[in-house]
Design a protein around this motif. Sequence first.
Motif, mmCIF file in Angstrom:
data_model
loop_
_atom_site.group_PDB
_atom_site.id
_atom_site.type_symbol
_atom_site.label_atom_id
_atom_site.label_comp_id
_atom_site.label_asym_id
_atom_site.label_seq_id
_atom_site.Cartn_x
_atom_site.Cartn_y
_atom_site.Cartn_z
ATOM 1 N N SER A 1 1.465 -16.913 11.791
ATOM 2 C CA SER A 1 1.769 -17.098 13.009
ATOM 3 C C SER A 1 2.686 -16.007 12.631
ATOM 4 O O SER A 1 2.685 -14.940 13.205
ATOM 5 C CB SER A 1 2.964 -17.839 13.693
ATOM 6 O OG SER A 1 2.305 -19.545 13.655
ATOM 7 N N VAL A 2 3.809 -16.001 11.889
ATOM 8 C CA VAL A 2 4.694 -14.379 12.077
ATOM 9 C C VAL A 2 3.774 -13.685 11.199
ATOM 10 O O VAL A 2 3.656 -11.792 11.550
ATOM 11 C CB VAL A 2 5.840 -14.420 10.310
ATOM 12 C CG1 VAL A 2 5.949 -13.722 10.067
ATOM 13 C CG2 VAL A 2 6.757 -15.744 11.150
ATOM 14 N N ARG A 3 1.765 -13.325 10.223
ATOM 15 C CA ARG A 3 1.992 -12.654 9.478
ATOM 16 C C ARG A 3 0.587 -12.280 10.677
ATOM 17 O O ARG A 3 -0.305 -11.043 10.859
ATOM 18 C CB ARG A 3 1.145 -12.740 8.665
ATOM 19 C CG ARG A 3 1.916 -13.051 7.789
ATOM 20 C CD ARG A 3 1.765 -13.242 6.360
ATOM 21 N NE ARG A 3 0.468 -12.051 5.811
ATOM 22 C CZ ARG A 3 -0.555 -11.724 4.656
ATOM 23 N NH1 ARG A 3 -0.343 -13.212 3.638
ATOM 24 N NH2 ARG A 3 -0.581 -10.939 4.669
ATOM 25 N N GLY A 4 1.063 -12.923 12.096
ATOM 26 C CA GLY A 4 -0.274 -12.039 13.103
ATOM 27 C C GLY A 4 -1.037 -12.791 12.535
ATOM 28 O O GLY A 4 -2.909 -11.931 13.505
ATOM 29 N N ARG A 5 -1.742 -13.734 11.636
ATOM 30 C CA ARG A 5 -3.545 -13.912 11.217
ATOM 31 C C ARG A 5 -3.959 -14.965 12.532
ATOM 32 O O ARG A 5 -3.272 -16.233 12.484
ATOM 33 C CB ARG A 5 -2.923 -14.313 10.446
ATOM 34 C CG ARG A 5 -4.615 -15.018 10.070
ATOM 35 C CD ARG A 5 -5.647 -13.778 8.937
ATOM 36 N NE ARG A 5 -4.531 -13.090 8.325
ATOM 37 C CZ ARG A 5 -4.991 -12.236 7.759
ATOM 38 N NH1 ARG A 5 -6.063 -10.799 8.588
ATOM 39 N NH2 ARG A 5 -4.905 -11.122 7.238
ATOM 40 N N GLU A 6 -4.802 -15.321 13.355
ATOM 41 C CA GLU A 6 -5.465 -15.348 13.912
ATOM 42 C C GLU A 6 -6.463 -16.988 13.394
ATOM 43 O O GLU A 6 -6.840 -16.683 12.001
ATOM 44 C CB GLU A 6 -6.047 -14.694 15.023
ATOM 45 C CG GLU A 6 -5.638 -13.826 15.579
ATOM 46 C CD GLU A 6 -4.289 -14.246 17.092
ATOM 47 O OE1 GLU A 6 -5.080 -14.966 17.283
ATOM 48 O OE2 GLU A 6 -3.772 -13.648 17.432
ATOM 49 N N LEU A 7 -7.799 -17.853 14.227
ATOM 50 C CA LEU A 7 -7.593 -18.227 13.908
ATOM 51 C C LEU A 7 -9.302 -18.113 13.134
ATOM 52 O O LEU A 7 -9.674 -18.131 11.560
ATOM 53 C CB LEU A 7 -8.145 -19.580 14.471
ATOM 54 C CG LEU A 7 -7.749 -20.527 14.805
ATOM 55 C CD1 LEU A 7 -7.505 -21.680 16.476
ATOM 56 C CD2 LEU A 7 -7.169 -21.412 13.878
ATOM 57 N N ASP A 8 -10.225 -16.956 13.721
ATOM 58 C CA ASP A 8 -10.873 -15.758 13.485
ATOM 59 C C ASP A 8 -10.830 -15.515 12.325
ATOM 60 O O ASP A 8 -11.577 -14.028 12.001
ATOM 61 C CB ASP A 8 -11.617 -15.408 14.657
ATOM 62 C CG ASP A 8 -10.888 -14.613 15.097
ATOM 63 O OD1 ASP A 8 -9.303 -14.334 14.678
ATOM 64 O OD2 ASP A 8 -10.924 -13.912 15.758
ATOM 65 N N GLY A 9 -9.916 -15.373 11.667
ATOM 66 C CA GLY A 9 -9.647 -14.336 10.641
ATOM 67 C C GLY A 9 -9.086 -12.991 11.030
ATOM 68 O O GLY A 9 -8.775 -12.295 9.912
ATOM 69 N N SER A 10 -8.829 -12.356 12.094
ATOM 70 C CA SER A 10 -8.967 -11.543 12.769
ATOM 71 C C SER A 10 -6.658 -10.916 12.621
ATOM 72 O O SER A 10 -6.412 -12.862 12.679
ATOM 73 C CB SER A 10 -9.327 -10.947 13.859
ATOM 74 O OG SER A 10 -8.278 -11.614 15.395
ATOM 75 N N ARG A 11 -6.370 -10.255 13.338
ATOM 76 C CA ARG A 11 -5.147 -9.685 12.774
ATOM 77 C C ARG A 11 -4.791 -9.690 14.178
ATOM 78 O O ARG A 11 -5.523 -9.594 15.291
ATOM 79 C CB ARG A 11 -4.367 -8.813 12.160
ATOM 80 C CG ARG A 11 -4.420 -9.390 11.227
ATOM 81 C CD ARG A 11 -3.723 -7.838 10.305
ATOM 82 N NE ARG A 11 -3.304 -8.286 8.674
ATOM 83 C CZ ARG A 11 -2.588 -8.770 7.707
ATOM 84 N NH1 ARG A 11 -1.585 -9.607 8.741
ATOM 85 N NH2 ARG A 11 -2.412 -8.873 7.042
#
Length: 209
Positions: free
Chosen positions: A186-196
């Motif tokens: 979450s801190v790194r902004g990583r989404e479930l689909d692998g994108s930021r």
Amino acid sequence: MSETPEPVTPIRPTSAGTPDTPTSAGMPEATKTASVRRPHRPLAALWTLAVAVVAVDQLTKVWAVAALSDGHRVRVLGDWLTLTLLRNPGAAFSFATGQTWIFALIAIIVTVVVIRISRRLGSMWWAVALGLVLGGAVGNLIDRLVRAPGVLRGHVVDFIDYGGWFVGNVADIAIVGAAVIIMVLSVRGRELDGSRAGEGRGRHAETDA
């Protein structure tokens, strides 16, 4: 006498497209197969890890009940880490001991939510986090469903004593590990689909410009 020009045979485009524009029809079969399988790898990792966590959790609980029921304590790292049997009717730190059924329902809800959002998985790290959550939730849910004193009221088997601060099990370790991974993602902004986070909006803005 002028020479008669030879007829030129026109080049007809094939179903694979022009030579300079490769399409999926012209892709090697192995490449197409790999592109189809790649999105399913995180989902496979999630389920594999979840099943492994449940198996290890339940096997270690069976061992704890068999080996520690007489009340003795096994020292692993002195008094900092010991093994002792505790049947927990509540949550962590024996919180809400009279509301076991609530935590059983929460575990069921968590399981359903993880299964639903797993369809959007494209990140291997999110697969690991959700696999740990699912395995931990199901591991403790099994105790609440099948152990005494009854369905949805079963006491969870805890046996790992952390220096007297609290006693847990393998399922608890999996859930804590998942929480740490989710916070980092979450801190790194990583989404479930692998994108930021924001990548999709940025691409749309570039297209509009």
